[in-house]
Scaffold this motif. Structure first.
Motif, PDB file in Angstrom:
ATOM      1  N   SER A  13       0.836  -1.195   0.000  1.00 48.62           N
ATOM      2  CA  SER A  13       0.000   0.000   0.000  1.00 48.62           C
ATOM      3  C   SER A  13       0.873   1.248   0.000  1.00 48.62           C
ATOM      4  CB  SER A  13      -0.901   0.014   1.242  1.00 48.62           C
ATOM      5  OG  SER A  13      -0.124   0.091   2.429  1.00 48.62           O
ATOM      6  N   THR A  66      -0.109   5.720  -3.868  1.00 45.19           N
ATOM      7  CA  THR A  66      -0.837   6.839  -4.481  1.00 45.19           C
ATOM      8  C   THR A  66      -0.118   8.162  -4.253  1.00 45.19           C
ATOM      9  OG1 THR A  66      -2.971   5.732  -4.266  1.00 45.19           O
ATOM     10  CG2 THR A  66      -3.009   8.125  -4.500  1.00 45.19           C
ATOM     11  N   GLN A 123      -5.398   3.543  -2.912  1.00 40.51           N
ATOM     12  CA  GLN A 123      -6.147   4.725  -2.499  1.00 40.51           C
ATOM     13  C   GLN A 123      -6.419   5.549  -3.756  1.00 40.51           C
ATOM     14  OE1 GLN A 123      -3.821   7.137   0.180  1.00 40.51           O
ATOM     15  NE2 GLN A 123      -4.853   9.012  -0.471  1.00 40.51           N
ATOM     16  N   HIS A 153      -8.521   0.718  -1.204  1.00 40.01           N
ATOM     17  CA  HIS A 153      -7.928   1.016   0.104  1.00 40.01           C
ATOM     18  C   HIS A 153      -8.427   2.380   0.590  1.00 40.01           C
ATOM     19  CE1 HIS A 153      -5.207   0.513   3.372  1.00 40.01           C
ATOM     20  NE2 HIS A 153      -4.297   1.368   2.953  1.00 40.01           N
ATOM     21  N   GLY A 154      -9.706   2.427   0.967  1.00 37.98           N
ATOM     22  CA  GLY A 154     -10.284   3.684   1.399  1.00 37.98           C
ATOM     23  C   GLY A 154     -10.547   4.608   0.223  1.00 37.98           C
ATOM     24  N   TYR A 155     -10.654   5.894   0.516  1.00 38.84           N
ATOM     25  CA  TYR A 155     -10.900   6.902  -0.516  1.00 38.84           C
ATOM     26  C   TYR A 155      -9.736   7.889  -0.585  1.00 38.84           C
ATOM     27  CZ  TYR A 155     -13.185  10.780  -2.999  1.00 38.84           C
ATOM     28  OH  TYR A 155     -13.494  11.782  -3.884  1.00 38.84           O
ATOM     29  N   ASP A 156      -9.589   8.727   0.425  1.00 41.98           N
ATOM     30  CA  ASP A 156      -8.461   9.668   0.422  1.00 41.98           C
ATOM     31  C   ASP A 156      -7.731   9.713   1.759  1.00 41.98           C
ATOM     32  OD1 ASP A 156     -10.229  10.997   2.023  1.00 41.98           O
ATOM     33  OD2 ASP A 156     -10.532  12.695   0.681  1.00 41.98           O
ATOM     34  N   HIS A 157      -8.126   8.852   2.706  1.00 41.93           N
ATOM     35  CA  HIS A 157      -7.472   8.735   4.011  1.00 41.93           C
ATOM     36  C   HIS A 157      -7.552  10.012   4.841  1.00 41.93           C
ATOM     37  CE1 HIS A 157      -4.764   5.069   2.813  1.00 41.93           C
ATOM     38  NE2 HIS A 157      -6.014   4.956   2.393  1.00 41.93           N
ATOM     39  N   ARG A 213      -5.513   8.247   8.770  1.00 47.95           N
ATOM     40  CA  ARG A 213      -5.437   6.976   8.075  1.00 47.95           C
ATOM     41  C   ARG A 213      -6.345   5.919   8.689  1.00 47.95           C
ATOM     42  NH1 ARG A 213      -0.290   8.898   7.954  1.00 47.95           N
ATOM     43  NH2 ARG A 213       0.339   7.628   9.706  1.00 47.95           N
ATOM     44  N   ALA A 248     -15.281   6.734  -4.077  1.00 44.18           N
ATOM     45  CA  ALA A 248     -14.073   5.956  -4.366  1.00 44.18           C
ATOM     46  C   ALA A 248     -14.269   5.073  -5.594  1.00 44.18           C
ATOM     47  CB  ALA A 248     -13.699   5.106  -3.151  1.00 44.18           C
ATOM     48  N   PRO A 295      -8.160   1.580   5.552  1.00 44.01           N
ATOM     49  CA  PRO A 295      -6.916   2.149   6.077  1.00 44.01           C
ATOM     50  C   PRO A 295      -6.684   1.705   7.519  1.00 44.01           C
ATOM     51  CG  PRO A 295      -8.096   3.799   4.831  1.00 44.01           C
ATOM     52  CD  PRO A 295      -9.019   2.619   4.949  1.00 44.01           C
TER      53      PRO A 295
END
Length: 262
Positions: free
Chosen positions: A9, A12, A41, A73-77, A96, A114, A131
């Motif tokens: 991970s 991004t 992400q 892995h989530g959207y934008d943390h 996160r 997302a 995250p």
């Protein structure tokens, strides 16, 4: 039979050097016959979404076509997702841990955003890794409503909205992980020694899990690849798990095969 899963991970928002290290690490795994699961992400920390012509997107698409896997892995943390609910009784989430305390409605909104970004890149997946591996009950409900077939949390691989789950604790180099307690370096300024301790812990845990016939989940971040000690430690743990009988796989493939066998 034991299974080995390796994920990566943090690419991004990574720089070119980090991405070059990721390419080199993936090549090392290719030589071992071990596929890699990419945790992606879809939106950068600055707010810009990934695009279909980004080098990272093209590289991941090529890797997936070659046998790797992809999990959202989530959207934008972001530490403060939208919504006034955080002023209420729901605990404030930390950095996160974007999906760690979200109620269903807020999780639905962020998953919709997302998936829209991911679709625009040409990539797709029905697997999710929150995250820091923490997903709230509301997030699990939203995942089921969105049709996700896998949620990989800190202790299991599960089908959202069902009781189907496989026990599998994630192994990382984060000193806050429960299985690493007692192995972290005692103070600052001892990072090399601390990394050696973490690598020994990872090796022992991976070997022990493989010998018990469990699922060995080794999760790396892009920042881990900056430290040669951690890369060597991860590769040693992967070799040890395979020697102890763990068969390499990817997250979604493992659950599909295991569920079918059951």
């Amino acid at each position: 039979m034991s299974t080995l899963l390796v994920s990566l991970s943090g690419l991004t928002d990574a720089d070119d050097a980090d991405r070059a290290r990721a390419v080199a690490f993936a090549a090392e795994l290719d030589g071992l016959g071990v596929p890699l699961t990419h945790l992606l992400q879809p939106r950068r920390a600055g707010g810009d979404p990934l695009r279909h012509d980004d080098d990272l997107v093209r590289w991941i698409a090529g890797r997936v076509n070659g046998g790797d896997d992809l999990l959202l892995h989530g959207y934008d943390h972001t530490a403060d997702p939208i919504g006034i609910w955080q002023n209420g009784t729901v605990p404030r989430i930390g950095r996160r841990t974007e999906f760690g305390a979200l109620p269903r409605h807020e999780a639905m909104l962020r998953l919709t955003a997302a998936r829209r970004v991911l679709a625009a890149t040409g990539l797709s997946t029905d697997g999710f890794a929150p995250p820091r591996w923490i997903a709230s009950a509301g997030t699990c409900e939203a995942l089921a409503a969105h049709g996700f077939r896998l949620c990989a949390d800190e202790a299991s691989l599960r089908v959202p909205g069902t009781a189907d789950a496989l026990r599998a604790r994630v192994l990382t180099f984060r000193s806050t992980e429960p299985w690493l307690r007692g192995w972290a370096e005692p103070g600052r300024g001892e990072r090399p020694a601390g990394d050696r301790r973490r690598c020994r812990a990872l090796l022992q845990q991976a070997t022990r899990t493989a010998r018990r016939g469990g699922i060995v989940r080794i999760a790396l971040r892009a920042k881990d690849l900056r430290r040669e000690e951690r890369v060597a430690g991860a590769l040693a743990a992967i070799d040890a798990a395979r020697a102890a009988g763990a068969a390499p796989s990817v997250h979604r493939g493992l659950f599909t095969v295991t569920a079918a066998a059951a």
